[in-house]
Every structure is written in structure tokens, then in C-alpha cells.
Enzyme design. Sequence first.
Site, PDB file in Angstrom:
ATOM      1  N   GLN A   1     -13.778  11.905   4.808  1.00  0.00           N
ATOM      2  CA  GLN A   1     -13.693  10.504   4.388  1.00  0.00           C
ATOM      3  C   GLN A   1     -14.646   9.682   5.253  1.00  0.00           C
ATOM      4  O   GLN A   1     -14.514   9.635   6.477  1.00  0.00           O
ATOM      5  CB  GLN A   1     -12.287   9.937   4.510  1.00  0.00           C
ATOM      6  CG  GLN A   1     -12.198   8.561   3.825  1.00  0.00           C
ATOM      7  CD  GLN A   1     -10.923   7.815   4.126  1.00  0.00           C
ATOM      8  OE1 GLN A   1     -10.616   7.556   5.282  1.00  0.00           O
ATOM      9  NE2 GLN A   1     -10.193   7.448   3.081  1.00  0.00           N
TER      10      GLN A   1
ATOM     11  N   ARG B   1     -11.952   6.197  -2.615  1.00  0.00           N
ATOM     12  CA  ARG B   1     -10.584   5.716  -2.486  1.00  0.00           C
ATOM     13  C   ARG B   1     -10.558   4.196  -2.616  1.00  0.00           C
ATOM     14  O   ARG B   1     -11.319   3.488  -1.944  1.00  0.00           O
ATOM     15  CB  ARG B   1      -9.984   6.121  -1.144  1.00  0.00           C
ATOM     16  CG  ARG B   1      -8.465   5.920  -1.110  1.00  0.00           C
ATOM     17  CD  ARG B   1      -7.849   6.354   0.191  1.00  0.00           C
ATOM     18  NE  ARG B   1      -6.477   6.831  -0.033  1.00  0.00           N
ATOM     19  CZ  ARG B   1      -5.510   6.807   0.882  1.00  0.00           C
ATOM     20  NH1 ARG B   1      -5.750   6.336   2.093  1.00  0.00           N
ATOM     21  NH2 ARG B   1      -4.316   7.284   0.609  1.00  0.00           N
TER      22      ARG B   1
ATOM     23  N   GLY C   1       1.125  11.781   2.323  1.00  0.00           N
ATOM     24  CA  GLY C   1       0.556  11.453   3.618  1.00  0.00           C
ATOM     25  C   GLY C   1       1.385  11.940   4.777  1.00  0.00           C
ATOM     26  O   GLY C   1       1.241  13.076   5.247  1.00  0.00           O
ATOM     27  N   ARG C   2       2.281  11.090   5.262  1.00  0.00           N
ATOM     28  CA  ARG C   2       3.032  11.450   6.460  1.00  0.00           C
ATOM     29  C   ARG C   2       3.882  12.711   6.310  1.00  0.00           C
ATOM     30  O   ARG C   2       4.124  13.376   7.319  1.00  0.00           O
ATOM     31  CB  ARG C   2       3.848  10.252   6.924  1.00  0.00           C
ATOM     32  CG  ARG C   2       2.931   9.133   7.448  1.00  0.00           C
ATOM     33  CD  ARG C   2       3.669   7.983   8.070  1.00  0.00           C
ATOM     34  NE  ARG C   2       2.711   7.018   8.608  1.00  0.00           N
ATOM     35  CZ  ARG C   2       3.049   5.939   9.293  1.00  0.00           C
ATOM     36  NH1 ARG C   2       4.326   5.689   9.538  1.00  0.00           N
ATOM     37  NH2 ARG C   2       2.122   5.111   9.743  1.00  0.00           N
TER      38      ARG C   2
ATOM     39  N   TYR D   1     -11.364  -2.336   4.536  1.00  0.00           N
ATOM     40  CA  TYR D   1     -12.569  -2.007   5.292  1.00  0.00           C
ATOM     41  C   TYR D   1     -13.818  -2.496   4.544  1.00  0.00           C
ATOM     42  O   TYR D   1     -13.716  -3.222   3.569  1.00  0.00           O
ATOM     43  CB  TYR D   1     -12.579  -0.518   5.621  1.00  0.00           C
ATOM     44  CG  TYR D   1     -11.361  -0.133   6.441  1.00  0.00           C
ATOM     45  CD1 TYR D   1     -11.135  -0.736   7.687  1.00  0.00           C
ATOM     46  CD2 TYR D   1     -10.406   0.750   5.966  1.00  0.00           C
ATOM     47  CE1 TYR D   1     -10.004  -0.439   8.436  1.00  0.00           C
ATOM     48  CE2 TYR D   1      -9.269   1.054   6.701  1.00  0.00           C
ATOM     49  CZ  TYR D   1      -9.067   0.457   7.936  1.00  0.00           C
ATOM     50  OH  TYR D   1      -7.945   0.735   8.668  1.00  0.00           O
TER      51      TYR D   1
END
Length: 365
Positions: A101, A234, A323-324, A187
Amino acid sequence: MSEDCLFSPLRLGHYQLPNRIVMPPMTRSRAGQPGDVATPLMAEYYAQRASAGLIIAEGTQISPLGKGYAWTPGIYSPEQVAGWKQVTTAVHAKGGLIFAQLWHVGRVTHPDNIGGQQPISASALRAEGVRVFVDNGSQAPGFVETTLPRALSRDEIADVVAEFRRAARNAMEAGFDGIELHGANGYLINQFLDSESNTRDDEYGGSLENRLRFLDEVTQAVCAEIGAERVGVRLAPLTTLNGTVDADPETTYTAAARLLGQHQIAYLHIAEADWDDAPTMRVEFKQALRAAFPNVLIYAGKYDAARARAAISDGWADLIGFGRPFVANPDLPERIRQGAPWAQHDPATLFGGGAKGLTDYPCLD
């Protein structure tokens, strides 16, 4: 269900995925210092999770100015490329597939993380109330508020596009199977895209067409460098993370999906807002994204196995990012297959540190 859709194969660009389970990018802040270099410990961490259909490695800065948080890895120096080569080699040895990424955080940083320079962004707007993790080498690391960025000039925008292109080439040299552009979570790409973080009055601001231009140019550059079949993007249509908000996200992000489909990239990765009382993506919005984008769609955001199967069965998702759960369950696909319990991660070890909370979570017996 006679066949488990989470374990049906799927074609992604050049690759045949063995399952529909994705390990999405998660910042862990364990890059080696100095130099923000991926380490053997990181190689062990990713290799442990190689049974995912696809791994997307943590956000990796494309330049020194693109760094938002202490101890995150880069991919612009020869040492960084060599560090990531250890990771990709380890994952491939376990039969896994891994994309890098690529991110530039823009204004979501502090001068302590970027050599004392002023952050850059689409516009000279501070990310109000946003805090980033810094290590300036002279005091205990900790969180500080972001500072006022300066707006990029046209020439500087071209320079950043070139940095993305070089980073994509470096990722291939490091052995990655492809790259994902980080256009989500507030971002730099997101700062150009969303209406409330972009107040430019040139060809990169104002109209939706103009706000899409930076995403368009970066995508075109990396596709030209490594091939569209090795590129994903993404996006996070409803997030308000790091101060980016769009006045009409369904229109903006459906247009973004259509644009990316024209580039024929391998996949579009949608990060759903997943905090408490977060806005919910309407099914109609997801169906509009499916209609706009012709290739693989990944969704991530607090999915469990049942929700993941339903999303794929309903047709608006092809792959699901967990994810987590992947933090504490290196063998998550096997746990899903068996219906076994999922271990819980230790929040205190998510960012920074060593092996504890990174590589010491056990697999099933």
C-alpha cells in the site's frame, strides 16, 4: 449453503486467489530505525498470515515528506526496498500473495516526522483536532497535533505523481505482487478528492472533475509503470477521519469508481466507516459502485464471517477485508473455515514495540 463462498477461488488480475479473505493494510509502527526499513520481524508477521487470499501490507510512504507517523516503513530508498524484499520472499515461501500500500499522508503529519519541513496538501487547510505519533529523537515519543500545511504548486503535484510512480516500480523490485494506492482516511489523495479539504481554484479544485484529477493522474502513472492488472485503489466514501469530508459522497465516489474502472485497475477497495455510530453505507450506494466499477470489489469494516458471506452472496462484494481480527489470528482463514473462536488482540501492542502483540499470537492446535 452447499459451498462456502468465502473459500471459492477468484481471479484478481494475473492471480488466482484461493479464498475471498483479505488481510487489509494496518499500521503497526515497527519499521527499523534509522531509515524506516522493513525488518525480519515484519517478514515473520506477514508470513504467518500468508493463508489470506490477499495480503495488503501496511501503509508505506513514497517519500520522506509523505511520512505521517513515527516508525512507519518507506519504499523510496535502496535499503527500504531490500527490507521489503525480506517480507515478500517470506510470504511467497508460504504460498501467499502480497500487495504494497503506497501512501502520502499530505497534511496528516508534523514537522518532527518530516525533517522539520512544513506539511503539504491540496490546500492550506489544517486537519483540525488531528493528532499524529512523532519521534523527534530528543524526547519521549508521543502524539502531537498536526500543523498548517502549504498548498502544492502545479509543478510540485507533478513531482508527487512521479514519486508514486517510482514507488510502484520500487515495489516491483522488492518482490510485491502489486500495489494499492491509499486514497482513503484523509491522506493526500483524499485531500484532493473531498470537497471540504480542497479549496483550490485551479484545474485540481472546484468541480468534481477537477477534484478527481490528482487521483486520475496518480493512477494513470502507476498503471503505466507496472500494469493496471497489478494496481488497486482504496477509498473511504463516508469516513471523516483526519478531517476530510465530502458534501456529496455518493456522487463523488461513484464518479471515482467509474474513473478507476476506465483505467481497468485490478480492484477497488472500499473502507466502510466502522466506529461507533458511524454512518452506514446504503445498499443502493454499494450497488451503484458495483455498476460503476467492472472489476474486483473489496469491502472492509468490522466484518464477521456471516456478514462477509452475505456481502459476497448479495453480489456487491467479491472479497472481504478482516482488519484487526488478523492481528490476533494469524490463521484467520482456517478459523473461519472451522467456525472456531477468534482470539482478541491486545490494543496496547498495536503500535510500536517488538514481537509482543505482533508475532506471538498462536494458531489453532
